[in-house]
Each structure stands twice: as structure tokens, then as C-alpha cells.
Design an enzyme around this catalytic site. Structure first.
Site, PDB file in Angstrom:
ATOM      1  CB  CYS A 114      -0.967   0.077   0.989  1.00 45.49           C
ATOM      2  SG  CYS A 114      -1.860   1.484   1.516  1.00 45.49           S
ATOM      3  CB  CYS A 352      -8.317   2.021   5.222  1.00 47.26           C
ATOM      4  SG  CYS A 352      -8.187   0.685   4.182  1.00 47.26           S
TER       5      CYS A 352
HETATM    6  N1  SAH Z   1      -7.122   9.397  -1.539  1.00 47.48           N
HETATM    7  C1  SAH Z   1      -7.619   7.933  -2.080  1.00 47.48           C
HETATM    8  C2  SAH Z   1      -6.797   6.790  -1.408  1.00 47.48           C
HETATM    9  C3  SAH Z   1      -7.146   6.849  -0.003  1.00 47.48           C
HETATM   10  S1  SAH Z   1      -7.095   5.594   1.280  1.00 47.48           S
HETATM   11  C4  SAH Z   1      -9.062   7.977  -1.727  1.00 47.48           C
HETATM   12  O1  SAH Z   1      -9.624   8.468  -0.980  1.00 47.48           O
HETATM   13  O2  SAH Z   1      -9.724   6.871  -2.290  1.00 47.48           O
HETATM   14  C5  SAH Z   1      -7.953   4.382   0.711  1.00 47.48           C
HETATM   15  C6  SAH Z   1      -9.289   4.405   1.422  1.00 47.48           C
HETATM   16  O3  SAH Z   1      -9.162   4.087   2.864  1.00 47.48           O
HETATM   17  C7  SAH Z   1     -10.303   5.277   0.959  1.00 47.48           C
HETATM   18  O4  SAH Z   1     -11.525   4.607   0.297  1.00 47.48           O
HETATM   19  C8  SAH Z   1     -10.373   6.175   2.095  1.00 47.48           C
HETATM   20  O5  SAH Z   1     -11.548   6.664   2.128  1.00 47.48           O
HETATM   21  C9  SAH Z   1     -10.630   4.898   3.003  1.00 47.48           C
HETATM   22  N2  SAH Z   1     -10.385   5.554   4.504  1.00 47.48           N
HETATM   23  C10 SAH Z   1      -9.993   6.791   4.771  1.00 47.48           C
HETATM   24  N3  SAH Z   1      -9.782   6.790   6.191  1.00 47.48           N
HETATM   25  C11 SAH Z   1     -10.439   5.559   6.628  1.00 47.48           C
HETATM   26  C12 SAH Z   1     -10.859   5.025   8.018  1.00 47.48           C
HETATM   27  N4  SAH Z   1     -10.629   5.906   8.990  1.00 47.48           N
HETATM   28  N5  SAH Z   1     -11.411   3.734   8.106  1.00 47.48           N
HETATM   29  C13 SAH Z   1     -11.551   3.314   6.927  1.00 47.48           C
HETATM   30  N6  SAH Z   1     -11.355   3.602   5.800  1.00 47.48           N
HETATM   31  C14 SAH Z   1     -10.795   4.762   5.639  1.00 47.48           C
END
Ligand code: SAH
Length: 359
Positions: A114, A352
């Protein structure tokens, strides 16, 4: 003390360049063009970035080769392991003091990296730790690619629980919004997929770019013919709620984002993935599952539910398992394929949305 940010550019590195550009850079520096290929083989096939280990390079040219192609990009500050060594988070300090994190995960059938595409993130999603810190800067192509090389080296040398293995998958789900750093991310995707020694030769479908839904950039990505897997962070089926969870929704609405993803899928012929963080009493009502199911049923999409990972200072929590099961049931009743993502690395803040990169 961190160095001033946002001024100096990251040093140019061989991973910023195509093989042809590396050969030009070599001749430009008064070196034989074949040195570029030799170095590329070390880097992309043997996964080595330490010139001391490149014993076929003449000692007299070594300093110049390092200066031209292999400047130091990142120093690992800390590595944390979880899940019996099968999840490994690394905090990297970049040349200017900017911090990023990457997470390597071993599964029975694959090893997934990742990666971060930006230091911080400007998208400000309120449930995401990275979003809370704001954007520091874009990463260079090589700063992205080198996270993958380092991970592939760890995997190959057996540094990840489960014994030596090949890094097979890369997900752009670390820090940052990949499509907000478009050119560098696209170049990094080429380095990941180009056959060795131009790149790592990873399979296109094993690479996933996850986006908040920057509609014009999704369209551009479709035209690159990269055919990587697209993931869209939807988190709500309706604009009213999505405006609050994914602030960029005020610019590009749910319908526009899905239309862009549909066009991407039509181009590649492959399913895209809808990410949906399950947030207790925020977006997990049965009616929202029905709405999401109705939206996605006619589309070439698959839903990946992510149990919310807690972030510091947030009152939000993951949905109870029973609520999650009902959400899944309603989507499946509409014929929408669903998976629930595991929460690898949660206790090391490597799951995530937990990447905050504090020193
Ligand atoms: N900027 C990109 C990549 C981000 S991280 C995007 O938004 O898609 C990948 C995933 O993790 C995204 O779907 C994001 O919304 C999610 N994510 C972010 N914070 C999180 C959290 N606290 N718990 C679960 N998923 C989360």
C-alpha cells in the site's frame, strides 16, 4: 527540525525516467549508455538500490553513477509489525524532511504493498487521519516507485512473515490522493508495469488506484491505456451525505463520479471497485444499502466495505457487525458483489485511513 518544504525538488533518480531517458542521461553525463541498463537491472530486477552491492560497476565510475541515478530518496525511520509479522508499516523520511508511510501485507496467495502518492492529503475527508493533517507535497515518481522497490526487496528476502515471496500487488491507498498528483502517479504506474529492466513488470490488474473521484482525472487515466484497476471512495450513495464525508463531492457529484467510473470500466472491460467505509449511525442505515444497491446493480462494479478504522480525536466508530451483515445482505439481494475488507495493521495504525506519519 525539518527542512523547509515545498521549495527544493526531490533529486532526480533513475526511477523517474524511462529506460530510454536513463540511457540519454548516462551519455549526457559522459557514461556509456549500457550502464543505464545495468543499473536498471540492479534496481528493477534485483531490487537493489545500494551501489556497494552492484559489483559489476567500475569503482572509478561509481560516484558519478550514484550522483546521476541513485541519489538518496528516503530513510526508513521506523518499522512496525502486526498480524504475526505479515503486516509491516514503514515510516519514511524524505530528502526534505517530509514524512510518508507505506504498508506491506502478506496474504496466503499474494503480497500487497500500500503506497503513498503524496505526503499528507488535501482532500480533507473527516474520517481519515491523513486528511486531517492536510497536504505537505506531492511525491516524485521515484519517491513512489522506491516504496515498491523497498517492499519487493523485503518480500523477496523473507523479511515479511510467511517466508520469502514475490510482491504481486500494489494499491494506491496509502497517504494522498493519487489523481491529484496525476503525472507522477501515471509515470509511477508505467514503472510498475513496464517489463524489466524498464520497470518491475507487475501485472496491470494487480495494481489498484483508489480515488475520491476526481472526474476529469479518471477520464484521463482511462486514455492512458494502463488498464490498472480503479477504486472509487464513495462512502455514501447520496450527495447530501457524501458532501460531508468526501468534501470533493461538492465539486463532482455521485452521478458524475459513477459515470466516469463506468466509462473507465467500459474502456478496460473490467469491474471497478466502490469503497465504502462503514461508519456507525452515519452511513450504515439499511435504506442507504438499498440506495447503493439500486445505483450499482446495473453497473460493472463491486463493493468493498471497509469497517471504519478509528482515528485519533474522532467520535466515529465502525458499524456493529450485525449492521454490516444487513448492509451486505441488501447489496447482495440486488445482485451487487460485496466483500468486506480485513482490518490489517489496525493496532499499529497501519490500516486504511490511519496513516498520519508523525515522527
Ligand atoms: N485518496 C484515495 C486513497 C485513500 S486511502 C482515496 O480516497 O480513495 C484508501 C481508502 O481508505 C479510501 O477509500 C479511504 O476513504 C479509506 N479510509 C480513509 N480513512 C479511513 C478510515 N478511518 N477507516 C476506513 N477507511 C478509511
Amino acid at each position: 527540525m525539518d527542512a523547509p518544504r515545498g521549495r527544493a525538488k526531490p533529486p532526480r533518480h533513475l526511477a523517474d525516467l524511462t529506460l530510454a531517458e536513463r540511457q540519454e542521461a548516462a551519455t549526457g553525463a559522459g557514461l556509456p549508455a549500457y550502464r543505464a541498463k545495468q543499473l536498471s537491472t540492479h534496481y528493477f530486477e534485483r531490487l537493489v538500490d545500494d551501489p556497494e552491492q552492484m559489483t559489476d560497476l567500475p569503482a572509478a565510475q561509481r560516484a558519478q553513477l550514484v550522483e546521476t541515478f541513485l541519489p538518496a530518496l528516503a530513510t526508513p525511520l521506523r518499522t512496525l509489525e502486526a498480524d504475526r509479522g505479515t503486516t509491516r508499516k514503514t515510516l519514511w523520511k524524505l530528502f526534505d524532511g517530509a514524512l510518508v508511510e507505506s504498508v506491506l501485507m502478506r496474504y496466503p496467495d499474494r503480497a500487497t504493498m500500500c503506497v503513498s502518492s503524496q505526503a499528507g492529503c488535501g482532500m480533507a475527508c473527516p474520517f481519515c487521519a491523513t486528511g486531517q493533517g492536510g497536504l505537505t507535497r506531492n511525491l516524485s515518481t521515484a519517491e513512489i516507485v522506491d516504496q515498491v522497490r523497498a517492499a519487493a526487496q523485503v518480500a523477496a528476502r523473507g523479511g515479511l512473515g510467511g517466508g520469502p515471496g514475490r510482491l504481486s500487488n500494489v494499491v494506491f491507498m496509502g497517504m494522498g490522493e493519487p489523481l491529484a498528483n496525476y503525472n507522477r502517479v501515471v509515470a509511477a504506474l508505467r514503472r510498475l508495469t513496464d517489463p524489466a529492466p524498464g520497470g518491475f513488470g507487475l501485472s496491470r490488474r494487480s495494481i489498484t488506484v483508489s480515488t475520491v473521484g476526481l472526474v476529469p482525472a479518471i477520464g484521463r487515466l482511462a486514455d492512458e491505456n494502463l488498464d490498472v484497476t480503479l477504486a472509487v471512495s464513495l462512502h455514501a450513495p447520496d450527495d447530501e451525505l457524501r458532501d460531508t464525508l468526501v468534501p470533493v463531492n461538492t465539486r463532482w457529484k455521485v452521478a458524475e463520479v459513477l459515470a466516469a467510473a463506468d466509462a473507465y470500466a467500459a474502456r478496460t472491460g473490467r469491474r471497478y471497485s466502490i469503497e465504502y467505509a462503514m461508519i456507525r449511525d452515519v452511513n450504515d442505515a439499511p435504506a442507504r444499502a438499498d440506495l447503493l444497491g439500486d445505483l450499482l446493480a446495473p453497473r460493472l462494479a463491486h463493493v468493498n466495505l471497509i469497517p471504519l478504522n478509528p482515528t485519533p480525536g474522532s467520535q466515529w466508530d465502525a458499524s456493529p457487525k450485525a449492521v454490516e451483515r444487513e448492509f451486505v445482505r441488501r447489496l447482495e439481494a440486488r445482485g451487487v458483489p460485496v466483500t468486506v475488507r480485513d482490518t490489517r495493521g489496525r493496532e499499529i495504525d497501519g490500516a486504511c485511513g490511519q496513516l498520519a506519519a508523525t515522527n
